[in-house]
Design a protein around this motif. Structure first.
Motif, PDB file in Angstrom:
ATOM      1  N   LYS A 237       0.833  -1.253   0.026  1.00 54.37           N
ATOM      2  CA  LYS A 237       0.167   0.097  -0.028  1.00 54.37           C
ATOM      3  C   LYS A 237       1.119   1.264  -0.049  1.00 54.37           C
ATOM      4  O   LYS A 237       1.577   1.644   1.034  1.00 54.37           O
ATOM      5  CB  LYS A 237      -0.891  -0.050   1.145  1.00 54.37           C
ATOM      6  CG  LYS A 237      -1.836  -1.259   1.518  1.00 54.37           C
ATOM      7  CD  LYS A 237      -2.907  -1.323   0.458  1.00 54.37           C
ATOM      8  CE  LYS A 237      -3.827  -2.694   0.404  1.00 54.37           C
ATOM      9  NZ  LYS A 237      -4.756  -2.685  -0.732  1.00 54.37           N
ATOM     10  N   LYS A 238       0.797   2.069  -1.276  1.00 57.32           N
ATOM     11  CA  LYS A 238       1.608   3.194  -1.186  1.00 57.32           C
ATOM     12  C   LYS A 238       1.464   4.208  -0.029  1.00 57.32           C
ATOM     13  O   LYS A 238       2.037   4.888   0.576  1.00 57.32           O
ATOM     14  CB  LYS A 238       1.429   3.892  -2.572  1.00 57.32           C
ATOM     15  CG  LYS A 238       1.946   5.236  -2.855  1.00 57.32           C
ATOM     16  CD  LYS A 238       1.888   5.656  -4.071  1.00 57.32           C
ATOM     17  CE  LYS A 238       2.499   6.930  -4.505  1.00 57.32           C
ATOM     18  NZ  LYS A 238       2.232   8.122  -3.530  1.00 57.32           N
ATOM     19  N   GLY A 239      -0.052   4.430   0.181  1.00 53.65           N
ATOM     20  CA  GLY A 239      -0.387   5.325   1.129  1.00 53.65           C
ATOM     21  C   GLY A 239      -0.072   4.956   2.407  1.00 53.65           C
ATOM     22  O   GLY A 239       0.234   5.944   3.417  1.00 53.65           O
ATOM     23  N   PHE A 244       3.573   7.554   7.006  1.00 47.43           N
ATOM     24  CA  PHE A 244       4.783   7.653   7.942  1.00 47.43           C
ATOM     25  C   PHE A 244       5.929   8.429   7.479  1.00 47.43           C
ATOM     26  O   PHE A 244       6.441   9.126   8.457  1.00 47.43           O
ATOM     27  CB  PHE A 244       5.192   5.957   8.305  1.00 47.43           C
ATOM     28  CG  PHE A 244       4.236   5.278   9.076  1.00 47.43           C
ATOM     29  CD1 PHE A 244       4.150   5.468  10.463  1.00 47.43           C
ATOM     30  CD2 PHE A 244       3.245   4.534   8.421  1.00 47.43           C
ATOM     31  CE1 PHE A 244       3.237   4.567  10.885  1.00 47.43           C
ATOM     32  CE2 PHE A 244       2.362   3.771   9.200  1.00 47.43           C
ATOM     33  CZ  PHE A 244       2.387   4.008  10.415  1.00 47.43           C
ATOM     34  N   ILE A 245       6.092   8.457   6.148  1.00 42.52           N
ATOM     35  CA  ILE A 245       6.973   9.307   5.357  1.00 42.52           C
ATOM     36  C   ILE A 245       6.715  10.836   5.781  1.00 42.52           C
ATOM     37  O   ILE A 245       7.768  11.612   6.068  1.00 42.52           O
ATOM     38  CB  ILE A 245       7.224   9.059   4.111  1.00 42.52           C
ATOM     39  CG1 ILE A 245       7.776   7.668   3.796  1.00 42.52           C
ATOM     40  CG2 ILE A 245       8.121  10.354   3.332  1.00 42.52           C
ATOM     41  CD1 ILE A 245       7.858   7.383   2.238  1.00 42.52           C
ATOM     42  N   LYS A 397       7.485   0.223  -6.160  1.00 41.29           N
ATOM     43  CA  LYS A 397       6.428   0.773  -6.650  1.00 41.29           C
ATOM     44  C   LYS A 397       6.280   0.981  -8.047  1.00 41.29           C
ATOM     45  O   LYS A 397       5.496   1.203  -8.727  1.00 41.29           O
ATOM     46  CB  LYS A 397       6.096   2.101  -5.697  1.00 41.29           C
ATOM     47  CG  LYS A 397       5.803   1.908  -4.355  1.00 41.29           C
ATOM     48  CD  LYS A 397       5.106   3.069  -3.451  1.00 41.29           C
ATOM     49  CE  LYS A 397       6.455   4.083  -3.389  1.00 41.29           C
ATOM     50  NZ  LYS A 397       6.072   5.207  -2.514  1.00 41.29           N
ATOM     51  N   GLN A 398       7.811   1.143  -8.400  1.00 41.23           N
ATOM     52  CA  GLN A 398       7.861   1.830  -9.879  1.00 41.23           C
ATOM     53  C   GLN A 398       7.664   0.501 -10.980  1.00 41.23           C
ATOM     54  O   GLN A 398       7.726   0.808 -11.981  1.00 41.23           O
ATOM     55  CB  GLN A 398       9.334   2.285  -9.919  1.00 41.23           C
ATOM     56  CG  GLN A 398       9.249   3.749  -9.192  1.00 41.23           C
ATOM     57  CD  GLN A 398      10.649   4.239  -9.173  1.00 41.23           C
ATOM     58  OE1 GLN A 398      11.598   3.893  -9.962  1.00 41.23           O
ATOM     59  NE2 GLN A 398      10.905   5.242  -8.398  1.00 41.23           N
TER      60      GLN A 398
END
Length: 399
Positions: A237-239, A244-245, A397-398
């Protein structure tokens, strides 16, 4: 294409801040084992001080941190291997885990069940007081023997029974890759909450038995499941990772501060059923710490800022297994040869201080001159090696 199913070249994964968290978890375990007896001798009437010691320096809390960490790391690496190769190579998974866990574990068992009884007999010490069953320990079922011992005696023989948490982790390592190999990828997301439901249902059923809550596999497997769940979310999950970033320094401080206060206050709840669920809030906080340490871009509250914590993180497995034997050996030397009295708090303080230094020394040499030989073989079998986790995630993710 599903994120886990995408092809990926061999990459590296490393979470540098988790070594420091391992050291903190060990320190909680050590302080509990070394200083609980003298603390109880103080007979402090102030419940606020009592609860402070029993939570923030509680060995079982430290073990819970280890469980959440294991669930996170093993699940994350398994998902990376699935993406890399389409599946988990189960024989190699077992071999890697065995090379990390078994050599030192069985050395400790040899000392405890082979050498120690002879020494104890010479010192006129009743080693068989708790009627430990060696087969449980050699088969990684010692948590069930410890459970039975606690139900019968209310205490145990620490140098041997400390292996109960290793047994539970080995049970986890046995089942986890099989579970993911038999489950279709699209159903992975249901595995973690399902196991949490099973664990906390079991805890609710045995809410009035602290021994069952502490030592039964089903009672504590929720820690491992929660660690695995946040690993799955981090990986897919990207989101989830972006949250946290993007955390602000103020938000992070508030989470740490108010969570610690809330966990401290929950100790004052006098209800077995509610207390059986208190562990869930505790492990959610530990999971937050892991995610914050791994993915937050903030430099404050990072365990990697401490050279001491980071350095000793790699030795925590040895520290965990060696320290009870070291404490017992020093205690026997002081009481049998030098006639120190265990009625004096000063004796425990000497044992704690010398035991800490002794545990660090023997764990260092154990790692560098014994465990490292097997670790080199283990690393040759690794599918995914070490690198910064955020960069690795961004690259995934890429794909």
């Amino acid at each position: 294409m599903n994120a886990i199913q995408q092809p990926l070249k061999e990459r590296k994964i490393f979470f540098p801040n988790l070594d420091g968290l391992r050291t903190i978890a060990f320190l909680m375990v050590f302080i509990w084992h070394a200083l609980k007896a003298p603390f109880d001798m103080l007979a402090i009437d102030n419940p606020l001080l009592q609860k402070f010691f029993y939570f923030f320096l509680n060995g079982k809390t430290g073990v819970s941190i280890f469980f959440v960490l294991s669930g996170f790391l093993i699940t994350y690496l398994m998902l990376a291997e699935i993406r890399l190769n389409g599946k988990v190579n189960i024989p190699r998974f077992y071999l890697r885990r065995s090379l990390r866990i078994w050599p030192l574990y069985f050395l400790i068992l040899f000392l405890l069940f082979g050498v120690a009884p002879l020494v104890m007999q010479l010192l006129n010490f009743n080693w068989n007081e708790f009627d430990m069953k060696p087969a449980y320990y050699f088969l990684f079922l010692s948590n069930f023997d410890v459970l039975n011992i606690y139900l019968a005696h209310g205490t145990d023989l620490l140098p041997a029974t400390v292996t109960w948490s290793v047994a539970i982790e080995e049970q986890f390592y046995l089942i986890w890759p099989l579970l993911f190999s038999c489950t279709p990828t699209r159903f992975y997301k249901f595995v973690f909450p399902a196991l949490l439901v099973v664990s906390y249902t079991y805890r609710a059923l045995y809410a009035n038995s602290s021994a069952v809550l502490n030592f039964h596999t089903l009672s504590v497997c929720g820690d491992l499941a929660l660690g695995g769940w946040v690993a799955y979310l981090s990986f897919t999950k990207k989101g989830f990772v972006d949250f946290f970033i993007a955390q602000s320094k103020r938000f992070r401080f508030c989470v740490y501060f108010f969570s610690l206060i809330a966990l401290y206050l929950t100790q004052f709840i006098d209800n077995d059923f509610m207390n059986s669920f208190g562990r869930l809030f505790q492990t959610i906080f530990f999971a937050y710490i892991i995610l914050d340490q791994n993915f937050s871009k903030g430099t404050s509250f990072k365990f990697s800022n401490s050279r001491f914590l980071t350095f000793w993180g790699r030795y925590t497995y040895g520290l965990y297994l060696w320290h009870p034997l070291v404490l017992m050996t020093i205690t026997l030397l002081l009481t049998k040869l030098f006639h120190f009295s265990l009625q004096n708090i000063s004796t425990y303080l000497i044992v704690a201080a010398s035991g800490f230094v002794g545990s660090m020394a023997i764990s260092y040499f154990s790692y560098e001159f014994f465990e490292s030989y097997f670790l080199r073989m283990k690393n040759k079998l690794a599918f995914v090696k070490a690198q910064a986790p955020v960069k690795f995630f961004e690259m995934l993710k890429q794909q």
